[in-house]
Write a protein that holds these residues in place. Structure first.
Motif, mmCIF file in Angstrom:
data_model
loop_
_atom_site.group_PDB
_atom_site.id
_atom_site.type_symbol
_atom_site.label_atom_id
_atom_site.label_comp_id
_atom_site.label_asym_id
_atom_site.label_seq_id
_atom_site.Cartn_x
_atom_site.Cartn_y
_atom_site.Cartn_z
ATOM 1 N N GLN A 16 42.610 23.525 46.476
ATOM 2 C CA GLN A 16 43.028 24.900 46.211
ATOM 3 C C GLN A 16 41.805 25.805 46.101
ATOM 4 O OE1 GLN A 16 44.994 25.422 42.438
ATOM 5 N NE2 GLN A 16 43.264 24.652 41.247
ATOM 6 N N GLY A 17 42.069 27.094 45.977
ATOM 7 C CA GLY A 17 41.014 28.065 45.694
ATOM 8 C C GLY A 17 39.931 28.158 46.752
ATOM 9 N N SER A 187 40.675 33.402 42.652
ATOM 10 C CA SER A 187 41.196 32.147 43.186
ATOM 11 C C SER A 187 42.436 31.734 42.409
ATOM 12 C CB SER A 187 40.134 31.061 43.072
ATOM 13 O OG SER A 187 39.853 30.788 41.713
ATOM 14 N N ALA A 188 43.099 30.680 42.888
ATOM 15 C CA ALA A 188 44.299 30.200 42.201
ATOM 16 C C ALA A 188 43.975 29.746 40.787
ATOM 17 C CB ALA A 188 44.928 29.053 43.000
ATOM 18 N N GLY A 189 42.824 29.111 40.616
ATOM 19 C CA GLY A 189 42.423 28.655 39.297
ATOM 20 C C GLY A 189 42.224 29.802 38.329
ATOM 21 N N PRO A 216 38.795 34.054 47.861
ATOM 22 C CA PRO A 216 38.138 32.836 48.358
ATOM 23 C C PRO A 216 37.636 32.937 49.789
ATOM 24 C CG PRO A 216 40.047 32.236 47.042
ATOM 25 C CD PRO A 216 40.076 33.741 47.166
#
Length: 248
Positions: A16-17, A187-189, A216
């Motif tokens: 991810q991210g 980012s997703a995080g 990202p």
């Protein structure tokens, strides 16, 4: 024909991210992608032609060697390594006097020792193949001296020093080692932690020359450059990508 056709690229923290965006950027240039992550590696790898997803804790010595052995066994070699795995958004911002020693050690293990372990396992493979590219993901924070995340900022500064020293050590073997240092990235995080966004988003955007959110995909071009033929005489360098918040 992509500039990375026939190359095998391992991206740690690639599910991810920023890591996932990097994996897509390398794949667009023809690289075969190996996603290594604690969670979601197989699902993420399914987005790529001949992608390989492997679950691994890159801060664990045995797990890292097992990861590299499996990649070489299934893909033949490793041409590009992107050391992206790290801890950030889940860390609480607080005075350095309030950081528990256990958390300090965890950040150093995940953000720094993991790069040492992965490089120690991968670089010999690259040497046997006549060379390779290592791209380490740092942060803009050590250049700006960001407070209240001393363990994180220290770890990311260590990555810059790690990059320079390793580049000197392995350059004769055709292994180029460079670094990318992103700014505060949506980012997703990060998006999973609204308290982080509340504290850092607006102040980061306001400090940039290019005043917008960093995403990202903004990091991808530099990583592709370091992985490709355009950087054959570049090693030991760090590019800060933060929209002009810091000039490096």
């Amino acid at each position: 024909m992509g500039q990375l056709d026939g190359k095998v690229a391992v991206v740690t923290g690639g599910a991810q991210g920023i890591g996932n965006a990097i994996a897509h950027g390398l794949a667009a240039e023809g690289a075969r992608i190996v996603v290594a992550d604690l969670q979601g590696a197989e699902d993420a790898a399914g987005a790529f032609r001949d992608g390989l997803g492997l679950t691994a804790d890159v801060a664990d010595e045995a797990a890292v060697q097992g990861l590299v052995d499996e990649v070489v066994g299934r893909c033949g070699t490793i041409d590009v390594l992107v050391n992206n795995a790290g801890l950030y958004a889940s860390l609480a911002m607080r005075s350095f006097t309030e950081i528990p020693l256990a958390e300090w050690k965890q950040v150093m293990d995940v953000n720094v020792a993991s790069m040492f372990l992965v490089c120690r396992a991968v670089v010999p493979v690259m040497k046997e193949n006549g060379g390779g590219r290592v791209i380490n993901i740092s942060s803009g924070t050590p250049f700006r001296g960001v407070p209240f995340l001393l363990h994180y900022v220290t770890s990311k500064g260590a990555i810059v020093a790690f990059t320079r020293a390793l580049a000197k050590e392995v350059g004769r073997d055709g292994v180029l080692v460079n670094c990318v240092a992103p700014g505060f990235t949506m980012s997703a995080g990060v998006e999973a932690h609204p308290e982080v966004i509340e504290k850092l988003r607006d102040v980061s955007v306001a400090a940039r020359t290019l005043q917008r959110d960093q995403v990202p995909e903004d990091v991808v071009g530099a990583v592709v450059y370091f992985a490709g033929p355009g950087s054959v005489f570049v090693t030991g360098q760090t590019i800060v990508i933060d929209g002009g918040q810091y000039f490096h």
